[in-house]
Design a protein around this motif. Sequence first.
Motif, short mmCIF file in Angstrom:
data_model
loop_
_atom_site.label_atom_id
_atom_site.label_comp_id
_atom_site.label_asym_id
_atom_site.label_seq_id
_atom_site.Cartn_x
_atom_site.Cartn_y
_atom_site.Cartn_z
N GLY A 89 0.80 -1.23 0.00
CA GLY A 89 0.00 0.00 0.00
C GLY A 89 0.82 1.27 0.00
O GLY A 89 2.04 1.25 0.23
N LYS A 90 0.15 2.38 -0.23
CA LYS A 90 0.80 3.69 -0.27
C LYS A 90 1.47 4.01 1.07
O LYS A 90 0.87 3.82 2.13
CB LYS A 90 -0.24 4.77 -0.58
N GLY A 91 2.69 4.48 1.01
CA GLY A 91 3.39 4.92 2.21
C GLY A 91 4.06 3.81 2.98
O GLY A 91 4.87 4.07 3.88
N GLN A 92 3.73 2.58 2.69
CA GLN A 92 4.30 1.48 3.45
C GLN A 92 5.75 1.22 3.01
O GLN A 92 6.06 1.34 1.83
CB GLN A 92 3.45 0.21 3.27
N GLY A 93 6.59 0.86 3.99
CA GLY A 93 8.01 0.71 3.66
C GLY A 93 8.57 -0.67 3.91
O GLY A 93 9.64 -1.02 3.41
N PHE A 96 4.62 -5.12 8.14
CA PHE A 96 4.23 -4.59 9.45
C PHE A 96 3.22 -5.52 10.12
O PHE A 96 2.56 -6.31 9.45
CB PHE A 96 3.68 -3.16 9.33
N ILE A 302 16.46 11.87 0.37
CA ILE A 302 15.22 12.39 -0.21
C ILE A 302 15.34 13.90 -0.40
O ILE A 302 14.98 14.44 -1.44
CB ILE A 302 14.01 12.12 0.73
N PRO A 337 13.51 3.57 0.13
CA PRO A 337 13.06 2.80 -1.04
C PRO A 337 12.69 3.67 -2.24
O PRO A 337 12.84 3.25 -3.38
CB PRO A 337 11.82 2.07 -0.52
N ASN A 338 12.25 4.91 -1.98
CA ASN A 338 11.80 5.75 -3.10
C ASN A 338 12.81 6.82 -3.51
O ASN A 338 12.47 7.73 -4.27
CB ASN A 338 10.48 6.43 -2.73
N GLN B 101 -0.57 7.90 6.13
CA GLN B 101 -0.99 6.68 5.44
C GLN B 101 0.21 5.75 5.21
O GLN B 101 1.28 6.18 4.80
CB GLN B 101 -1.63 7.02 4.09
N GLY B 102 -0.01 4.46 5.48
CA GLY B 102 1.05 3.47 5.28
C GLY B 102 1.93 3.26 6.50
O GLY B 102 2.80 2.41 6.49
N ASP B 103 1.68 4.03 7.54
CA ASP B 103 2.55 3.99 8.72
C ASP B 103 1.70 3.67 9.96
O ASP B 103 0.67 4.30 10.17
CB ASP B 103 3.23 5.35 8.90
N ILE B 104 2.15 2.69 10.75
CA ILE B 104 1.37 2.31 11.92
C ILE B 104 2.14 2.57 13.23
O ILE B 104 1.75 2.08 14.28
CB ILE B 104 0.95 0.83 11.86
N ASP B 129 -2.21 5.19 9.97
CA ASP B 129 -2.49 4.81 8.57
C ASP B 129 -3.69 5.60 8.01
O ASP B 129 -4.66 5.02 7.52
CB ASP B 129 -2.75 3.29 8.52
N MET B 155 8.80 6.58 8.79
CA MET B 155 9.56 5.98 7.70
C MET B 155 9.71 6.99 6.56
O MET B 155 8.84 7.86 6.39
CB MET B 155 8.84 4.74 7.17
N THR B 157 9.25 6.36 3.53
CA THR B 157 8.16 6.10 2.58
C THR B 157 6.88 6.84 2.98
O THR B 157 6.20 7.42 2.13
CB THR B 157 7.85 4.59 2.48
N SER B 158 6.55 6.84 4.27
CA SER B 158 5.35 7.56 4.71
C SER B 158 5.61 9.06 4.79
O SER B 158 4.71 9.87 4.57
CB SER B 158 4.85 7.01 6.05
N MET B 159 6.84 9.42 5.10
CA MET B 159 7.20 10.84 5.12
C MET B 159 6.86 11.50 3.77
O MET B 159 6.31 12.61 3.72
CB MET B 159 8.69 10.99 5.40
N GLN B 160 7.13 10.79 2.70
CA GLN B 160 6.89 11.38 1.38
C GLN B 160 5.40 11.63 1.12
O GLN B 160 5.03 12.49 0.33
CB GLN B 160 7.50 10.48 0.30
N GLY B 161 4.54 10.88 1.82
CA GLY B 161 3.10 11.11 1.71
C GLY B 161 2.67 12.45 2.26
O GLY B 161 1.59 12.97 1.92
#
Lengths: 358, 216
Positions: A89-93, A96, A302, A337-338, B101-104, B129, B155, B157-161
């Motif tokens: 999903g979006k934002g997941q790295g 989890f 980034i 990752p991005n 979103q994407g982060d828990i 999330d 993370m 990845t979620s930071m970029q959101g």
Amino acid sequence: MTNRMTPPERMMAVMTGQKPDRVPVVPFVLGYASKVTGISLGDFYADGDKCFEAQFASMRLHGYEQTPMYGYASMGAFEFGGEIEYPYGKGQGAPFVKKHPVETIEDIEKLEVPDFKKELPGAYKQADRLASRCSELGLPVSVQVGSTFTAASVIANTSEFVSWLIMEPKAAHSLLDKVCNMFINAIDYFAEKYGAENMLPFDGGPSESNTMISADMFAEFAYPYMKRIHTHLKELGVNSVLMHPCSDQNKNIPHYIKLRNEIGWSGKYVWLFGPETPVKTQVEAFGDHDIVCGNINPSLFITEPYEELLEICGQNILEGMNSPSGFILAAGCEFPPNAAPIKLMAMLDAAEKYGRYE
Amino acid sequence: MSNQEILNKLRDTIVTQDIKGCEAAAKEALEADISAFDAINGGLAVGMKIIGDKYELGELYLPHIMMSAKAMDGAMGILTPELEKDKTTESIGTAITFVQQGDIHEIGHRLVSIMLSVNGFNIVDLGVDVPDETIIDEIKKLNGSKVLLAGSALMTTSMQGQKDTMEAIEKEGLRDSVKIMFGGAPISQKWIEEIGADATAKNAADAARIVLKLMD
């Protein structure tokens, strides 16, 4: 020197205490590699073969010295019967936890230590796939063997677990003991199958950082289990261990220093601290025996442009490259990752520009 | 026992992570006709601020904060029904707190929610999330009042959101109606400037201090 070293030669040199032609680069690439082969991040973690192929391709494409490995910060929950979700999903790295196997203290008693002699538990199936591919090519077998504390903190509901450190220390130790036994079982399985001398185990995690617990708590709840695992690694004949004290672990450093003496270790640790720990501090603490890694703050890959990163990496290299037992340029935690590929190129270019020993 | 002594007891039970004692002190406060509002602000909040400061100084760690938070939760369970009866008190504003979103990773988010709460914010906790649509809906609901958006990401990845969240807020024409703070391990001041947010903080106690200035 006219003939340059290949990445394996470079890594071999630093691991055996020789001077390589330049500072090796271990960018701490995991999920980033999925972009190289065009697979999803979810598939990267769900399939050990794809995980290997992506990392192997990224390694060849960029020419860095890191070899493929399998692992993620919340490893442990799946292996003890909990549920995880792969990062589609979006934002997941990274994978989890969807359901912790331990929600209450009563759950700890019921918890069974995974038996590696039967079917491999949880994500260790994928770790084994990746390990076999590495072994076929003569690459080191890197498998996650800790940290016990971080794994326990995701096997249980994390907020509850940290409360138990004060309220229910016996229960916390009971859980930690079972988690430690799982890692011992994992070590035995991989050492027997691939040979202890071919292993480069990975130990580390963020939950024992000093943003979470004190150095005294580390001494009571993290160190004894780390010591048990490392004693076992030593007894089996493992020669080197990749250590990643994640996030800010500056106050735990005295414990990491004493580990070598207390277990009588004569092998090599590769220390990869978070960006909160100055390279100079690491060199002073470990430089006489061990390899020290640089630790570029991952978010800079980034936010910063190539030119800036080149200089940041250069500074990191200059701080560490003369460490007596070797130095590797690395990111202080997983390479984003991005991030754009040119950002990874900056690490390699910096190693060439600032890290030449010739 | 004087009212001030009861408030001090509330404060101290938070500081010493005395869960049962904190509940008992909350009952004692109501029995002494101390308003729920005063018990929270003069007792519990003072204790949590002390805890926050000690955390920042490295004198206390997460397990202690989680225990203090449990003590506070217990007391709030007793005080909140009384608080509902007295709606005359004015808060600094409403803080919409969430994890990207994407982060828990919820612990930092929980601490920020607690620290903002004890510093006078009404909290709308959207949890972990959280997609942009949910955030936009909540800002719209609160349109016209003082709103703070406090999001966290652990993370890269979620930071970029967070950049997407900012763009969504702009697109909906809501940017001027909300102050925006993002926090979490990978967040830097440079990132905040790049995405056009208002502030970041290094921890929960710092966050409370910074937003008080931000909302001025």
